[in-house]
Design an enzyme around this catalytic site. Structure first.
Site, PDB file in Angstrom:
ATOM      1  N   LYS A 107     -41.358  -4.437  -4.327  1.00  0.00           N
ATOM      2  CA  LYS A 107     -41.653  -3.970  -2.685  1.00  0.00           C
ATOM      3  C   LYS A 107     -41.512  -4.868  -1.526  1.00  0.00           C
ATOM      4  O   LYS A 107     -41.990  -5.927  -1.723  1.00  0.00           O
ATOM      5  CB  LYS A 107     -42.811  -2.542  -2.505  1.00  0.00           C
ATOM      6  CG  LYS A 107     -42.705  -2.198  -1.493  1.00  0.00           C
ATOM      7  CD  LYS A 107     -40.988  -0.635  -2.011  1.00  0.00           C
ATOM      8  CE  LYS A 107     -40.972   0.625  -1.408  1.00  0.00           C
ATOM      9  NZ  LYS A 107     -40.963   1.435  -2.513  1.00  0.00           N
TER      10      LYS A 107
HETATM   11  N1  GLU Z   1     -37.461   2.731  -2.433  1.00  0.00           N
HETATM   12  C1  GLU Z   1     -37.243   3.563  -3.809  1.00  0.00           C
HETATM   13  C2  GLU Z   1     -38.624   4.339  -4.278  1.00  0.00           C
HETATM   14  O1  GLU Z   1     -39.995   3.888  -3.385  1.00  0.00           O
HETATM   15  C3  GLU Z   1     -36.089   3.858  -4.670  1.00  0.00           C
HETATM   16  C4  GLU Z   1     -36.440   1.600  -5.119  1.00  0.00           C
HETATM   17  C5  GLU Z   1     -35.140   1.466  -5.812  1.00  0.00           C
HETATM   18  O2  GLU Z   1     -34.324   2.873  -5.962  1.00  0.00           O
HETATM   19  O3  GLU Z   1     -35.428  -0.040  -6.648  1.00  0.00           O
HETATM   20  O4  GLU Z   1     -38.567   4.282  -5.631  1.00  0.00           O
END
Ligand code: GLU
Length: 414
Positions: A107
């Site tokens: 993240k």
């Molecule tokens: N931000 C989204 C999540 O928390 C998607 C992450 C992604 O597609 O890599 O799952």
């Protein structure tokens, strides 16, 4: 929004610890599962349109890549800090493991207030971020995606900046616009996923969605599509809210009008045929499904006693704190955890990455069928483990994911 509760309560750490205890793992294994492989902290100076210089703090936490390249969103928000990003990165590893996607977890984020930046400032900030981080991302290394405060446009800038250094390689980022190699069905995937998970739950426990009421906190990319697809599945959406307030109609909101209104004026408040209420009242409504689909810590010790939904479905990441989770569970409220309920986005991100690696485009139906298949399978596993072991859905989901992650880490060798 009290964003410190998550950190003070160590909510996610305690959920993971509990799953490890239930699985009989020792402290070393728990720490191995919790601790990220790498944390990147960056300072990004930006010359604003008026000539002033502002320095932004940015982060990327790469949790684990034992099951595949690091994968996860990039968040632009004033609440972004290293603890938050670290927690969210671990949640991504669990999410990809639960869905059996050959991906790890990561993240990132930039601590900023998107609304106070012009489009060109946002573009320069994003490009500078890539200038600093490009060695640590890439199609087989770490693949960012949209999250709170980011969108297809920001992904396109990341892709373009990366292309300037390494040549055309769309698989470096997912959630891109269709025209630069994005996938059909990615934009609505998280919200659609929320509705598919609720449908799987309803089917398993013989609940008729046509008799169900739904309240949704948050009408961004997750909330609006969850509302749209649940409405289409026959549920009655009685209330939704965004940062400016809430709206309610006990006979059911006209979701298409609400979406139209939100796009036109920037908030759901003020749409025809709905009473205006506040955010807290939407959370406190008596309903079958309450979907927190905004930021973390929507439901904490401060407001948990007001919750009167039968089932809480975590469309956002980490919206229920440890204490609130405990109190709701004791009261018999079901909680469908984030690593399952909000996994639709990363699942279609995986499909997008696969398409990019093969230079093909899937039709929308293929994406939708693939998403349903993946989510149905994960739901079935979580519901079965919960029933067999007599644990709540979150414990079941954490156990399944932790086991997969642990196996991969040990197979790879520590
Ligand atoms: N931000 C989204 C999540 O928390 C998607 C992450 C992604 O597609 O890599 O799952």
């Amino acid at each position: 929004m009290d964003n410190t509760t998550l950190i003070n309560e160590a909510t996610h750490e305690r959920f993971l610890q509990l799953a490890c205890d239930q699985l009989g793992y020792n402290t070393a294994v728990y720490e191995l599962l919790l601790t990220p492989s790498r944390e990147i902290r960056l300072q990004i100076p930006l010359t604003k349109d008026d000539g002033s210089i502002v320095i932004f703090n940015a982060y990327r936490v790469q949790h684990h890549n034992a099951r595949g390249p690091y994968k996860g969103g990039l968040r632009y928000h004033a609440t972004v800090d290293i603890e938050d990003v670290r927690t969210l990165a671990c949640l991504m590893s669990l999410k990809t493991a639960l869905l059996e996607l050959p991906l790890g977890g990561a993240k990132g984020g930039i601590n900023c207030n998107v609304d106070s930046l012009s489009a060109s400032e946002l573009e320069r900030l994003t490009r500078r971020f890539v200038e600093k981080i490009h060695r640590n991302i890439g199609p087989t290394q770490d693949i960012p995606a949209p999250d709170v405060g980011t969108n297809e446009q920001i992904m396109a800038w990341i892709q373009d900046q990366y292309t300037k250094i390494y040549g055309y390689n769309p698989a470096v980022v997912t959630g891109k616009p269709l025209v630069t190699g994005g996938s059909r069905g990615r934009r609505e995937a998280t919200g659609l996923g929320v509705s598919m998970v609720i449908q799987a739950y309803a089917k398993r426990y013989s609940i008729d969605l046509r008799n169900c009421t739904v309240a949704i906190q948050g009408f961004g990319n997750v909330g609006r599509y969850a509302a749209f697809y649940l409405d289409a599945a026959g549920a009655k959406i009685i209330a939704v809210s965004d940062s400016q307030g809430g709206i309610i109609n006990h006979d059911g909101l006209d979701i298409k009008s609400v979406i139209h209104h939100k796009d036109k004026v920037g908030t759901v408040v003020g749409v025809d045929n709905a009473d205006i209420t506040d955010n807290a009242s939407v959370l406190a409504l008596t309903c079958d499904f309450l979907i927190p689909a905004a930021l973390g810590n929507a439901i904490t010790a401060n407001n948990v006693n007001a919750i009167s939904a039968k089932c809480v479905v975590e469309g956002a990441n980490s919206p229920v704190s440890w204490t609130a989770n405990d109190i709701l569970t004791q009261r018999g409220v079901q909680i469908i955890p984030d690593i399952l309920a909000s996994a639709g986005g990363v699942t279609v991100s995986y499909f997008e990455w696969v398409q990019n690696l093969q230079f093909v485009n899937w039709p929308l139906q293929q994406v939708r069928d693939g998403l349903r298949e993946k989510l149905d399978q994960a739901c079935e596993q979580v519901f079965s483990v919960a029933d067999e072991k007599k644990v709540v859905f979150r414990n079941a989901a954490y156990q399944i994911a932790s086991e997969r992650l642990k196996e991969a880490l040990f197979a790879a060798g520590i």
